[in-house]
Design a protein around this motif. Structure first.
Motif, PDB file in Angstrom:
ATOM      1  N   LEU A  13     149.671  90.880  96.471  1.00  0.00           N
ATOM      2  CA  LEU A  13     148.975  89.584  96.522  1.00  0.00           C
ATOM      3  C   LEU A  13     147.486  89.753  96.201  1.00  0.00           C
ATOM      4  N   HIS A  14     147.073  89.063  95.160  1.00  0.00           N
ATOM      5  CA  HIS A  14     145.649  89.007  94.814  1.00  0.00           C
ATOM      6  C   HIS A  14     145.168  87.590  95.062  1.00  0.00           C
ATOM      7  N   ALA A  15     143.959  87.440  95.585  1.00  0.00           N
ATOM      8  CA  ALA A  15     143.427  86.093  95.785  1.00  0.00           C
ATOM      9  C   ALA A  15     141.951  86.074  95.438  1.00  0.00           C
ATOM     10  N   TYR A  17     138.198  83.642  95.432  1.00  0.00           N
ATOM     11  CA  TYR A  17     137.407  82.432  95.713  1.00  0.00           C
ATOM     12  C   TYR A  17     136.494  82.257  94.516  1.00  0.00           C
ATOM     13  N   THR A  48     141.339  85.811 104.724  1.00  0.00           N
ATOM     14  CA  THR A  48     141.748  85.398 103.386  1.00  0.00           C
ATOM     15  C   THR A  48     143.247  85.583 103.188  1.00  0.00           C
ATOM     16  N   THR A  49     143.811  86.653 103.798  1.00  0.00           N
ATOM     17  CA  THR A  49     145.251  86.856 103.681  1.00  0.00           C
ATOM     18  C   THR A  49     146.010  85.666 104.271  1.00  0.00           C
ATOM     19  N   ALA A  52     145.494  82.671 102.065  1.00  0.00           N
ATOM     20  CA  ALA A  52     146.203  82.788 100.783  1.00  0.00           C
ATOM     21  C   ALA A  52     147.685  82.435 100.948  1.00  0.00           C
ATOM     22  N   GLY A  55     147.953  78.930 100.521  1.00  0.00           N
ATOM     23  CA  GLY A  55     147.362  78.367  99.304  1.00  0.00           C
ATOM     24  C   GLY A  55     146.015  77.725  99.547  1.00  0.00           C
ATOM     25  N   THR A  57     143.159  79.432  99.414  1.00  0.00           N
ATOM     26  CA  THR A  57     142.112  80.110  98.644  1.00  0.00           C
ATOM     27  C   THR A  57     142.089  79.501  97.252  1.00  0.00           C
ATOM     28  N   ARG A  59     142.526  80.796  93.127  1.00  0.00           N
ATOM     29  CA  ARG A  59     143.666  81.321  92.393  1.00  0.00           C
ATOM     30  C   ARG A  59     144.329  82.483  93.135  1.00  0.00           C
ATOM     31  N   ARG A  60     145.672  82.546  93.081  1.00  0.00           N
ATOM     32  CA  ARG A  60     146.405  83.670  93.694  1.00  0.00           C
ATOM     33  C   ARG A  60     147.402  84.204  92.670  1.00  0.00           C
TER      34      ARG A  60
END
Lengths: 236, 295
Positions: A13-15, A17, A48-49, A52, A55, A57, A59-60
């Motif tokens: 998982l990448h997120a 801001y 943030t996890t 995320a 949803g 944040t 873009r993920r």
């Protein structure tokens, strides 16, 4: 570990801001009925996890599977409706709503939710202050309200962010009892905590988050042997 | 004849009534603006154009299809609401993350285009729309003649405004609205479909303006400029009342209408500017408006 016991799985998982890249490939699993804690320094990416997953944040990318459903492309309210109760770090009590309106705000997601009576038995202060403006409640009461609010909906996965932060020790103890009660009731809990002593006895497993990644996984029974390592990475 | 401060009571009451009628329109329009601003973060400059379009739809319905006043009261706000929903979906929804200025500019541009289109097709001189038969004439109250239509406008607008207030402040749906206004992201994280609510809020807000337009059609001439004449005062009303208070918008709208009416009696020269004088004074004493909360 077979797939039916998994309640939440994050894969790579990448997120973001805006332009800033906050999560760099988080992988973790929370099994049904488990209490898992995310430990780490401020800014490591624990909050943030949680955000995320819902949803909240920017873009993920990667994969988030909640109870068998891939949610990475879903809008926030549909993710929540799969049975997630979110208790944000800032508590998120609405000042334009009374205590009871705050409590009744999230729609029921599942018939298994606690009734208002059960909630008022668990949190007697809230019953007394039900007609007060939400933000007039004390810090501890607001935290109870934020917890109670997600228990009524029947959400099975609770995302709890720094619920012990800034509260008196006696209230923190009360919260720990409540978490234990919730575990007995079969809730699945993902806890973000700064307060190691609060989290350690509650958690079945812990993940250490560093620089937007999972740096280590520690089981309850490994706590003693890894205490030194934890002190090092957490600075406690 | 009875006089108060040298003014015949008939004239005083007449202006008071007219002030209440104007105040009713201010209240309905500023209520819609406040609700829209709260939810969408957009200063809806197209509000006056929607009010004007409401009056025109009523006129067009009657002239082209024989749809009378009573049906218009229901159908026109629905139509204007649908137009609003389309505008929200196709244009406004892309602006929520940006500065207020973008929403203001977009809706201002829309207002100019809508007004321009009506002016092109119907000219700017104004078209007559007669008062429905049931509401013609006046009631003699002893101290004054009360035109039935004026009383009707005040009553309808009060009922609509109070119903809106009730729904927002006292019901579950209203709790969703208040929550979504205060913290939309978190509210959505509780499983509430906030984007849908935002869309319907805009539709509802402009539908109120459309209803205002239908009510205004028999009271004033139906003209492409009726919206832009009114909207400037309505913005002053919103500033005076303060954003974000529903009851504040209603009370401020009504009372400024009355103040304007009374000024016409006592010092007619100032009647067009009195609202702005009040605005300046209020801004100096309470920058957030009479009912607004300072941040």
């Amino acid at each position: 570990m077979n797939a039916t016991t998994e309640y939440l799985r994050l894969r790579d998982l990448h997120a973001f801001y805006g332009e800033s890249h906050v999560l760099h490939g988080v992988n973790l699993v929370v099994n049904r009925g488990e209490c898992v804690t995310l430990l780490g320094r401020n800014g490591a990416g624990r909050t943030t996890t949680l955000r995320a997953i819902l949803g909240l944040t920017g873009r993920r990318t990667g994969s988030i599977v909640v109870n068998g459903t891939e949610v990475i492309g879903l809008p926030t309210h549909q993710i929540a409706r799969l049975g997630i109760g979110y208790c944000p770090e800032e508590r998120g009590i609405y000042s334009s709503l009374s205590c009871e309106e705050n409590l009744l705000l999230p729609p029921k997601l599942h018939s298994a939710g606690m009734s208002l009576d059960e909630i008022y038995t668990m949190f007697p202060n809230l019953a007394e202050r039900r007609h007060s403006q939400g933000t007039r409640l004390s810090g501890g009461e607001q935290q109870m309200l934020a917890m109670a609010r997600v228990l009524r909906t029947g959400a099975q996965l609770l995302l709890l962010d720094e619920i012990s932060e800034g509260l008196a020790p006696v209230i923190v103890q009360r919260l720990a009892q409540i978490i234990l009660q919730l575990k007995e009731k079969g809730f699945t809990i993902l806890l973000v905590e700064q307060n190691f002593r609060f989290a350690a006895p509650l958690a079945d497993r812990m993940y250490v988050v560093e620089h937007g990644q999972i740096a280590a996984e520690i089981h309850q029974n490994e706590l003693d042997e890894k205490r030194e390592f934890l002190q090092e990475v957490l600075g406690v | 004849m009875t006089e108060i401060f040298g003014i015949p009571i008939q004239a005083l009451m007449g202006q008071l009534m007219l002030g209440l009628v104007n105040g009713s329109f201010y209240a309905m329009l500023s209520l819609g603006l406040a609700v829209i601003f709260g939810m969408l973060n957009i200063i809806n400059f197209a509000h006056g154009a929607m009010y004007m379009a409401g009056a025109f739809f009523a006129w067009m319905g009657l002239t082209y299809w024989g749809i009378g006043y009573w049906w218009s009261l229901i159908l026109v706000p629905l139509t204007v609401g649908v137009v609003g929903v389309i505008i929200e979906r196709t244009m406004l929804q892309w602006l929520y993350q940006l500065d207020h200025l973008y929403g203001l500019l977009l809706t201002f541009g829309l207002a100019l285009m809508i007004e321009g289109a009506f002016r092109y097709f119907y000219g700017s001189s104004g078209l007559p729309y007669s008062i429905p038969e049931e509401l013609t004439g006046a009631i003699n109250l002893g101290f004054m003649f009360l035109p039935k239509y004026r009383a009707w406008v005040v009553v309808v607008s009060l009922v609509v405004c109070l119903a809106t207030w009730f729904v927002i402040e006292k019901t579950k749906l209203g709790a969703y609205l208040r929550a979504a206004t205060e913290n939309p992201r978190l509210t959505q994280a509780f499983g509430i479909n906030v984007p849908l609510m935002v869309m319907l809020t805009y539709g509802f807000g402009v539908a109120l303006a459309g209803l205002g337009g239908v009510l205004a059609a028999p009271a004033y001439a139906v003209s492409p400029l009726m919206g832009s004449n009114l909207i400037i005062v309505v913005f002053a009303v919103v500033v005076i009342g303060g954003m974000g208070s529903i009851m504040g918008s209603i009370l401020t709208g009504l009372s400024l209408g009355v103040i304007e009416g009374l000024t016409k009696v006592f010092y007619a020269e100032a009647s067009n500017t009195v609202v702005f004088v009040v605005m300046v004074i209020v801004l100096m004493i309470r920058p957030a408006g009479l009912f607004g909360k300072e941040k």
